[in-house]
Scaffold this motif. Structure first.
Motif, PDB file in Angstrom:
ATOM      1  N   GLN A  62      -4.140   4.041   6.199  1.00 33.40           N
ATOM      2  CA  GLN A  62      -3.448   3.853   4.933  1.00 33.40           C
ATOM      3  C   GLN A  62      -3.704   2.452   4.369  1.00 33.40           C
ATOM      4  O   GLN A  62      -3.982   1.509   5.117  1.00 33.40           O
ATOM      5  CB  GLN A  62      -1.941   4.061   5.132  1.00 33.40           C
ATOM      6  N   SER A  93      -1.728   0.273   3.573  1.00 27.56           N
ATOM      7  CA  SER A  93      -0.777  -0.714   4.098  1.00 27.56           C
ATOM      8  C   SER A  93      -1.340  -1.505   5.282  1.00 27.56           C
ATOM      9  O   SER A  93      -0.863  -2.611   5.569  1.00 27.56           O
ATOM     10  CB  SER A  93       0.524  -0.023   4.527  1.00 27.56           C
ATOM     11  N   CYS A  94      -2.351  -0.968   5.971  1.00 28.08           N
ATOM     12  CA  CYS A  94      -2.876  -1.678   7.150  1.00 28.08           C
ATOM     13  C   CYS A  94      -4.136  -2.479   6.845  1.00 28.08           C
ATOM     14  O   CYS A  94      -4.696  -3.103   7.757  1.00 28.08           O
ATOM     15  CB  CYS A  94      -3.119  -0.714   8.304  1.00 28.08           C
ATOM     16  N   TRP A 108      -0.048   2.549  11.172  1.00 27.27           N
ATOM     17  CA  TRP A 108       1.126   1.955  11.815  1.00 27.27           C
ATOM     18  C   TRP A 108       0.773   1.350  13.169  1.00 27.27           C
ATOM     19  O   TRP A 108       1.419   0.400  13.609  1.00 27.27           O
ATOM     20  CB  TRP A 108       2.221   3.002  11.951  1.00 27.27           C
ATOM     21  N   SER A 132       1.198   5.224   0.052  1.00 24.87           N
ATOM     22  CA  SER A 132       0.319   4.294   0.757  1.00 24.87           C
ATOM     23  C   SER A 132       1.085   3.384   1.698  1.00 24.87           C
ATOM     24  O   SER A 132       0.503   2.541   2.372  1.00 24.87           O
ATOM     25  CB  SER A 132      -0.442   3.428  -0.253  1.00 24.87           C
ATOM     26  N   ARG A 133       2.425   3.521   1.741  1.00 21.88           N
ATOM     27  CA  ARG A 133       3.330   2.728   2.578  1.00 21.88           C
ATOM     28  C   ARG A 133       3.303   1.255   2.184  1.00 21.88           C
ATOM     29  O   ARG A 133       3.477   0.374   3.025  1.00 21.88           O
ATOM     30  CB  ARG A 133       3.025   2.906   4.068  1.00 21.88           C
ATOM     31  N   LEU A 134       3.103   1.007   0.881  1.00 17.66           N
ATOM     32  CA  LEU A 134       3.123  -0.358   0.366  1.00 17.66           C
ATOM     33  C   LEU A 134       4.501  -0.744  -0.169  1.00 17.66           C
ATOM     34  O   LEU A 134       4.780  -1.923  -0.371  1.00 17.66           O
ATOM     35  CB  LEU A 134       2.076  -0.519  -0.740  1.00 17.66           C
ATOM     36  N   GLN A 159      -0.511  -2.045  12.240  1.00 18.81           N
ATOM     37  CA  GLN A 159       0.568  -2.900  11.738  1.00 18.81           C
ATOM     38  C   GLN A 159       1.524  -3.323  12.843  1.00 18.81           C
ATOM     39  O   GLN A 159       1.950  -4.484  12.895  1.00 18.81           O
ATOM     40  CB  GLN A 159       1.336  -2.168  10.629  1.00 18.81           C
ATOM     41  N   ASP A 167       8.902   0.532   0.170  1.00 18.10           N
ATOM     42  CA  ASP A 167       9.798   1.344   0.989  1.00 18.10           C
ATOM     43  C   ASP A 167      10.545   2.354   0.126  1.00 18.10           C
ATOM     44  O   ASP A 167      10.379   2.421  -1.101  1.00 18.10           O
ATOM     45  CB  ASP A 167      10.763   0.472   1.788  1.00 18.10           C
ATOM     46  N   HIS A 205      10.793   5.138   6.373  1.00 20.18           N
ATOM     47  CA  HIS A 205       9.703   6.091   6.206  1.00 20.18           C
ATOM     48  C   HIS A 205       9.784   7.183   7.270  1.00 20.18           C
ATOM     49  O   HIS A 205       9.662   8.376   6.968  1.00 20.18           O
ATOM     50  CB  HIS A 205       8.358   5.373   6.313  1.00 20.18           C
TER      51      HIS A 205
END
Length: 424
Positions: A51, A53-54, A305, A384-386, A308, A388, A345
């Motif tokens: 994703q 986010s990482c 994740w 995109s988990r950018l 991260q 919350d 999430h």
């Protein structure tokens, strides 16, 4: 026999290798233990996606050039819903949307393992089976391993469990865990030469409650997956896995054209993959990646994740490890950051894995995202988990979605077929 290190990490996959490199870059001496004896071993059951986010962690590790050279595919995910496709586009005149990467684990895992092995300070030890944890004065101080019939102790000031959702380290530590049912099946296959829509996006189908995805990967391979609900589909998939999988995929709206491609893998998957949530630390011990938190794979968050959580752990305890300080305060800080970053999430994903329909807020936000470019970008930031859940479903976001859908109804009037199916 006993060996002494600053950190011992059990599991040389994504979370373990990333943790090892990051700790070693701070000057720590790291033992990285892997039960497989093959340097090229890799995880088969995976969404094979990273994703957005990482991406900062990949840059810190120096991985991005290696992944690009290996053929990793940049992606922006498009989502099919009953209201139409959510196809996020950058704001006119602004930078491109943050992208993720798709790369098969058979490419990623050996590459990452070699990066760790070549990092000064990392001692990669293959074929090592952990069968116990060492303890002293109420804290964990290392592991007991068996290799080639001989037992060895590895002492360390920090023990890290990076050994997956069925973590041996977690089980031996006795850290509390919560398992919850995932009421979807999960099956994957790889296709070479699959015709792609314009832009070659990653695509996800939310059939509500069934789901599916198609992610273009390295080597002209697309990973196609389906996650139908157990109650309706378990018997069919047990009796005829290949036929059930292909019929499901062919029936998708704007379906992947699998009959025009070559399937180059078995159809792999599982009838049961529960969600796992564990306390991520104990005295002298931390869990990263799936060992700490394993979520319904339909969301494709596990690989990202893992990266991260490795970064968060090293940020929290790395200075103490490198400076020969006490790691215990940093472990509590790691848990705090881990919870803040992932808990909301995970809880939403865990709740949705019960195979429930979209709730009113989800319907409101998703329908708006299918109809409005700004709402689509907002949804993409969340997927995109950018951002919350609080930011995704903020009062301002909900108000915007109400306005978008109200304008949509006014513009389309009573002829809107979607209006007959949903209040949005």
């Amino acid at each position: 026999m006993a060996d002494d290190y600053d950190v011992v990490i059990v599991g040389a996959s994504i979370a373990g290798c990333a943790s090892a490199v990051l700790f070693a870059n701070l000057g720590a001496r790291v033992a990285l233990l892997e039960k497989h004896s093959n340097m090229d071993a890799y995880k088969v059951l995976c969404t094979h996606t990273l994703q957005p986010s990482c991406m900062p962690v990949l840059k810190t590790l120096g991985l991005l050039p290696l992944l690009e050279e290996a053929g990793a595919q940049e992606h922006v995910t498009h989502l099919w819903t009953r209201w139409g496709w959510i196809a996020p586009q950058p704001e006119p005149g602004k930078d491109a949307l943050p992208h993720g990467l798709n790369i098969r684990r058979q490419t990623l895992d050996p590459l990452l393992r070699r990066l760790a092995a070549e990092t000064p300070g990392v001692d990669l030890r293959l074929g090592q089976n952990v069968n116990g944890l060492l303890e002293e004065n109420g804290r964990f101080t290392g592991v007991r391993i068996t290799a080639n019939g001989a037992e060895t102790r590895v002492n360390a000031r920090l023990v890290v469990g990076a050994d997956g959702r069925n973590s041996t380290v977690a089980g031996l530590s006795g850290l509390p865990a919560r398992l919850s049912a995932n009421n979807r099946l999960g099956f994957f296959a790889q296709y070479r030469g699959l015709p792609a829509p314009e832009g070659n996006p990653s695509r996800v189908w939310f059939l509500d409650p069934d789901t599916a995805f198609a992610f273009p990967n390295d080597g002209d391979i697309t990973v196609v997956a389906c996650s139908p609900n157990k109650e309706q589909h378990s018997s069919a998939f047990r009796e005829d896995l290949e036929g059930s999988f292909e019929r499901f995929v062919r029936a998708l709206p704007d379906a992947p054209r699998i009959d025009e491609a070559e399937r180059v893998s078995k159809i792999v998957g599982t009838l049961d993959l529960p969600n796992v949530y564990r306390k991520p630390y104990g005295p002298g011990l931390a869990l990263v990646g799936d060992a700490a938190l394993a979520t319904d794979p339909l969301w494709g968050v596990g690989c990202g994740w893992a990266f991260q959580s490795a970064q968060w752990l090293v940020d929290a305890v790395g200075p103490a490890v490198a400076g020969q300080g006490d790691v215990l305060p940093g472990l509590a800080e790691y848990a705090k950051v881990h919870r803040a970053g992932l808990d909301s999430h995970h809880k939403l994903m865990e709740n949705y894995s019960a195979v429930r329909p979209f709730n009113p807020f989800e319907r409101l936000l998703l329908s708006a995202a299918a109809r409005d470019a700004g709402a689509a970008r907002h949804y993409y930031a969340f997927a995109s988990r950018l951002i919350d859940i609080k930011e995704f479903a903020s009062p301002g976001s909900l108000l915007r979605a109400v306005r978008v859908n109200a304008f949509h109804r006014l513009r389309n009037g009573s002829s809107d077929s979607a209006k007959a199916r949903t209040p949005f």
